[in-house]
Write an enzyme that holds these catalytic residues in place. Sequence first.
Site, PDB file in Angstrom:
ATOM      1  N   GLU A   1       0.834  -1.211   0.000  1.00 34.60           N
ATOM      2  CA  GLU A   1       0.000   0.000   0.000  1.00 34.60           C
ATOM      3  C   GLU A   1       0.864   1.254   0.000  1.00 34.60           C
ATOM      4  O   GLU A   1       1.978   1.225   0.498  1.00 34.60           O
ATOM      5  CB  GLU A   1      -0.854   0.044   1.291  1.00 34.60           C
ATOM      6  CG  GLU A   1      -1.654  -1.200   1.537  1.00 34.60           C
ATOM      7  CD  GLU A   1      -2.179  -1.270   2.973  1.00 34.60           C
ATOM      8  OE1 GLU A   1      -2.237  -0.210   3.642  1.00 34.60           O
ATOM      9  OE2 GLU A   1      -2.502  -2.379   3.415  1.00 34.60           O
TER      10      GLU A   1
ATOM     11  N   LYS B   1       2.122   4.642   1.604  1.00 35.20           N
ATOM     12  CA  LYS B   1       2.136   5.158   2.979  1.00 35.20           C
ATOM     13  C   LYS B   1       1.758   6.635   2.907  1.00 35.20           C
ATOM     14  O   LYS B   1       2.532   7.467   2.434  1.00 35.20           O
ATOM     15  CB  LYS B   1       3.514   4.988   3.607  1.00 35.20           C
ATOM     16  CG  LYS B   1       3.510   5.374   5.087  1.00 35.20           C
ATOM     17  CD  LYS B   1       4.822   5.018   5.757  1.00 35.20           C
ATOM     18  CE  LYS B   1       4.740   5.142   7.265  1.00 35.20           C
ATOM     19  NZ  LYS B   1       4.343   6.468   7.732  1.00 35.20           N
TER      20      LYS B   1
ATOM     21  N   ASP C   1       0.976  10.431   3.794  1.00 37.38           N
ATOM     22  CA  ASP C   1       1.645  11.371   4.670  1.00 37.38           C
ATOM     23  C   ASP C   1       0.607  12.320   5.258  1.00 37.38           C
ATOM     24  O   ASP C   1       0.400  13.421   4.753  1.00 37.38           O
ATOM     25  CB  ASP C   1       2.705  12.144   3.872  1.00 37.38           C
ATOM     26  CG  ASP C   1       3.752  12.731   4.779  1.00 37.38           C
ATOM     27  OD1 ASP C   1       3.685  12.492   6.006  1.00 37.38           O
ATOM     28  OD2 ASP C   1       4.631  13.428   4.267  1.00 37.38           O
TER      29      ASP C   1
ATOM     30  N   TYR D   1      -6.885   2.307   5.660  1.00 38.17           N
ATOM     31  CA  TYR D   1      -5.830   1.310   5.427  1.00 38.17           C
ATOM     32  C   TYR D   1      -5.899   0.095   6.336  1.00 38.17           C
ATOM     33  O   TYR D   1      -5.059  -0.798   6.231  1.00 38.17           O
ATOM     34  CB  TYR D   1      -4.438   1.924   5.483  1.00 38.17           C
ATOM     35  CG  TYR D   1      -4.070   2.620   6.786  1.00 38.17           C
ATOM     36  CD1 TYR D   1      -3.990   1.924   7.989  1.00 38.17           C
ATOM     37  CD2 TYR D   1      -3.775   3.979   6.790  1.00 38.17           C
ATOM     38  CE1 TYR D   1      -3.644   2.566   9.169  1.00 38.17           C
ATOM     39  CE2 TYR D   1      -3.437   4.641   7.965  1.00 38.17           C
ATOM     40  CZ  TYR D   1      -3.374   3.923   9.153  1.00 38.17           C
ATOM     41  OH  TYR D   1      -3.034   4.546  10.309  1.00 38.17           O
TER      42      TYR D   1
ATOM     43  N   LYS E   1      10.500   3.615   3.333  1.00 39.99           N
ATOM     44  CA  LYS E   1      10.316   5.051   3.157  1.00 39.99           C
ATOM     45  C   LYS E   1      11.025   5.561   1.895  1.00 39.99           C
ATOM     46  O   LYS E   1      12.077   5.073   1.515  1.00 39.99           O
ATOM     47  CB  LYS E   1      10.877   5.802   4.372  1.00 39.99           C
ATOM     48  CG  LYS E   1      10.200   5.441   5.695  1.00 39.99           C
ATOM     49  CD  LYS E   1       8.819   6.057   5.836  1.00 39.99           C
ATOM     50  CE  LYS E   1       8.852   7.525   6.148  1.00 39.99           C
ATOM     51  NZ  LYS E   1       9.090   7.830   7.567  1.00 39.99           N
TER      52      LYS E   1
ATOM     53  N   CYS F   1      26.330  44.475  -8.952  1.00 32.52           N
ATOM     54  CA  CYS F   1      26.371  43.081  -9.390  1.00 32.52           C
ATOM     55  C   CYS F   1      27.590  42.378  -8.777  1.00 32.52           C
ATOM     56  O   CYS F   1      28.714  42.884  -8.888  1.00 32.52           O
ATOM     57  CB  CYS F   1      26.455  43.031 -10.914  1.00 32.52           C
ATOM     58  SG  CYS F   1      26.793  41.394 -11.570  1.00 32.52           S
TER      59      CYS F   1
ATOM     60  N   CYS G   1      30.210  41.695 -11.788  1.00 32.55           N
ATOM     61  CA  CYS G   1      30.915  42.737 -12.539  1.00 32.55           C
ATOM     62  C   CYS G   1      30.873  44.104 -11.871  1.00 32.55           C
ATOM     63  O   CYS G   1      31.520  45.034 -12.339  1.00 32.55           O
ATOM     64  CB  CYS G   1      30.355  42.830 -13.955  1.00 32.55           C
ATOM     65  SG  CYS G   1      28.714  43.560 -14.002  1.00 32.55           S
TER      66      CYS G   1
ATOM     67  N   CYS H   1      21.307  42.631 -13.247  1.00 30.41           N
ATOM     68  CA  CYS H   1      22.538  43.379 -13.458  1.00 30.41           C
ATOM     69  C   CYS H   1      22.373  44.165 -14.741  1.00 30.41           C
ATOM     70  O   CYS H   1      21.867  43.649 -15.735  1.00 30.41           O
ATOM     71  CB  CYS H   1      23.701  42.392 -13.575  1.00 30.41           C
ATOM     72  SG  CYS H   1      25.149  43.121 -14.348  1.00 30.41           S
TER      73      CYS H   1
ATOM     74  N   CYS I   1      29.405  42.139 -18.123  1.00 33.70           N
ATOM     75  CA  CYS I   1      29.305  41.196 -17.018  1.00 33.70           C
ATOM     76  C   CYS I   1      29.731  39.798 -17.464  1.00 33.70           C
ATOM     77  O   CYS I   1      29.212  39.268 -18.443  1.00 33.70           O
ATOM     78  CB  CYS I   1      27.868  41.172 -16.515  1.00 33.70           C
ATOM     79  SG  CYS I   1      27.655  40.120 -15.083  1.00 33.70           S
TER      80      CYS I   1
HETATM   81  S1  IVH Z   1      -0.601   0.431   8.914  1.00 32.05           S
HETATM   82  C1  IVH Z   1       0.188  -2.073  12.297  1.00 32.05           C
HETATM   83  N1  IVH Z   1      -0.795   1.448   6.499  1.00 32.05           N
HETATM   84  O1  IVH Z   1       1.962   5.407   9.264  1.00 32.05           O
HETATM   85  C2  IVH Z   1       0.186  -1.166  11.176  1.00 32.05           C
HETATM   86  N2  IVH Z   1      -0.126   2.850   8.288  1.00 32.05           N
HETATM   87  O2  IVH Z   1       4.200   4.493  11.223  1.00 32.05           O
HETATM   88  C3  IVH Z   1      -0.148   0.223  11.543  1.00 32.05           C
HETATM   89  N3  IVH Z   1       0.264   5.188   7.631  1.00 32.05           N
HETATM   90  O3  IVH Z   1       0.510   6.057  12.277  1.00 32.05           O
HETATM   91  C4  IVH Z   1      -0.268   1.163  10.469  1.00 32.05           C
HETATM   92  N4  IVH Z   1      -0.233   4.935   5.508  1.00 32.05           N
HETATM   93  O4  IVH Z   1      -0.953   6.625  10.348  1.00 32.05           O
HETATM   94  C5  IVH Z   1      -0.501   1.678   7.789  1.00 32.05           C
HETATM   95  N5  IVH Z   1      -1.050   2.246   4.320  1.00 32.05           N
HETATM   96  C6  IVH Z   1      -0.744   2.452   5.614  1.00 32.05           C
HETATM   97  C7  IVH Z   1      -0.374   3.730   6.097  1.00 32.05           C
HETATM   98  C8  IVH Z   1      -0.067   3.878   7.452  1.00 32.05           C
HETATM   99  C9  IVH Z   1       0.132   5.785   6.458  1.00 32.05           C
HETATM  100  C10 IVH Z   1       0.696   5.846   8.910  1.00 32.05           C
HETATM  101  C11 IVH Z   1      -0.198   5.514  10.062  1.00 32.05           C
HETATM  102  C12 IVH Z   1       0.698   5.194  11.207  1.00 32.05           C
HETATM  103  C13 IVH Z   1       2.077   5.364  10.666  1.00 32.05           C
HETATM  104  C14 IVH Z   1       2.902   4.185  11.083  1.00 32.05           C
END
Ligand code: IVH
Length: 697
Positions: A113, A115, A117, A225, A314, A406, A409, A424, A430
Amino acid sequence: MAGTARERARELATRLTELSRAYYVEDDPQASDAEYDRLFRELEALESEDPRLVTPDSPTQRVGAPPAEAFDSVDHALPMLSLANCFDDDELAEFDRRAREGAGRDVIVYCAEPKFDGTALNLRYEDGVLVRATTRGDGTTGEDITANARTIRNLPLCLASDNPPAVIEIRGEVVLPRSRFDALNARLEAADQKPFVNPRNAASGSLRQLDSKITAQRPLAFMGYGIGAVEGAALDGGLYAQLGQLAEWGIVVSPYVERVEGLAGARAYYDAMAERRAGLDIEIDGVVFKADEAYVRDELGFVARAPRWAIARKFPAEETTTTLDAVDFQVGRTGALTPVAKLTPVFVGGVTVSNATLHNMDEIARKDIRVGDRVIVRRAGDVIPEVKAVAERGENSRPIELPSACPVCGSAVERIAGEAVARCTGGLVCAAQRREALKHFASRDALDIEGLGDRQIEAFVSEGLLQTPADIFRLHTHRDALVAREGYGEKSVANLLASIESAKDTTLARFIFALGIREVGQTMARDLARHFARLDALRDEAGAYLEREAEARAAATTKADYERRMSAEGLQIVPGVGARVAHCIAEFFAEQRNREVIDDLLAEGVHWPVVDVEDKAQPLSGQTVVLTGTLTELTREAAGARLEALGARVTSSVSKKTDFVVAGDKAGSKKEKAEKLGVRVRSEADLLTLLAEHEAG
Ligand code: IVH
């Protein structure tokens, strides 16, 4: 009666929920906004008449509740865990190896999946109705932010199911889509509020507002998620399947969730998402791999606060903070001064960064960045690193000042009012602009020096043979060095020197154009040459202009008054020369060193025929001509040059002042316009006759 009101309220709530789901979750609107509003207002009216009709999942509950004093703490039914991180391929391989060993499997299937932000949220649904939303907090205890969560439009207040579990907790991330981020910041700034540094801060800041009416105005989204506590239902053990179930209930789940096999599958998924990252509307800071099968997860269990069956791979962080140690000003090829931050080196976006752009002085002022501050540095993909914002004001911080000279120059630096970029003014001298200035000087439409193209200029500048345009006419003194250069010989050097010699014989228009004055193109140069006839006249007028500008600025009462005063003056009398162009010309001649280069060029023998402006002897002087369509016997450029040689003024647009239009094949709108205005239209044959007649004489 109460019964019917209740029924209608329920009907309305159901319909509104469907419409809102179609709009926010499925991206498939089923009604107009007006229709939605009408139903919404009807429901609101019923509820305000009889508050007992208000249910927690009523769509009216999305607009925000009265402000809270503080959030209540809530213990999570199941802890909200975190994820172990890894930052490279080896660490990922190590994770996979341990997982295989721990579970006794040759290959682990992962639910892969993005992750997200943002900020984590736990949603508790009882009998399908959202009853509580909590933040992650410390993982064991979070804050009750139900009123705020209800305002998130793509989050269902009740699950789309006839038979929901007695209890189900759904977990996910609250995010603020990038496409809405800039607009939100613009709104905040307009209201004199501090903008957010990034979408993640915007999401968490908006979610933790005590006044949910504010949260309601923030375009937040929820991305599911996972699942927490469950009662009264047997769910599929596979995580991928569980996400499918969430989607059926109306929870938005990323479209990029996939089942992948083993380390190879995980790596390929990471690469694909890294590639996709920049184009996603929802920021992601990595990908997550979770063992898909329940059996494998049970075997692996947990360490401390994170599962052993999941890992976040990451992406290299795109933002970090560091100290702004100093600011240098870089001069670009066009003379633009760019402030460059000298930073205490930091690792960001996968590389060590010690320089970053500050864009321009306006940006610095807007962000109120000072030397000595802790700043947020961003490097996304291959984009040039930039200083985004101040993270923390430095103790002895000091303002960043634009240099008046400048740094390359020493020429004066100018900043036109209303423009972000400072430049300039030493275009010809220059070193930063030299290459471009020289290339322009020698180019076809300028002095047209054959054999002195971009490549030769690059080489000659690098070898120190050329610095200013006047050096071109002294190249003959380096004859031996030139002959000795690779790829050159007696003959090519002789040719080059000959074409340089003949370029000395030019026209005032070409010469003015060759100087590379900002805003002065070929046509403008021609108009200036025609108007002033002598270079000295132009120079004098330019010299007087800055003084006049200062006087007018002091005397004028309004902007319009200032413009009126200036428009009647010298340079601006020339057709096409407005305040901006006039200012650029004046600045150019005000720079002592530019004047020296011009004198130097004249001393080297550059010259042009002096035309008397009053000379009416030219057969076509005073006539304005427009050429349009395709000519067959000669090019439009050639025709224009010959007409001009006879004193005509060749322009590109037809007006009442046009004396005649020459229309070739496929002439279109200009010919039509001429006919409409009653301007004479002539054929190519007419033109050839006319030229022949006058050129002979
Ligand atoms: S799973 C046991 N899936 O990342 C698993 N977390 O460091 C728990 N996050 O606080 C989290 N995308 O808010 C999971 N696809 C994803 C995620 C996700 C973002 C965040 C989540 C958690 C942090 C974990």
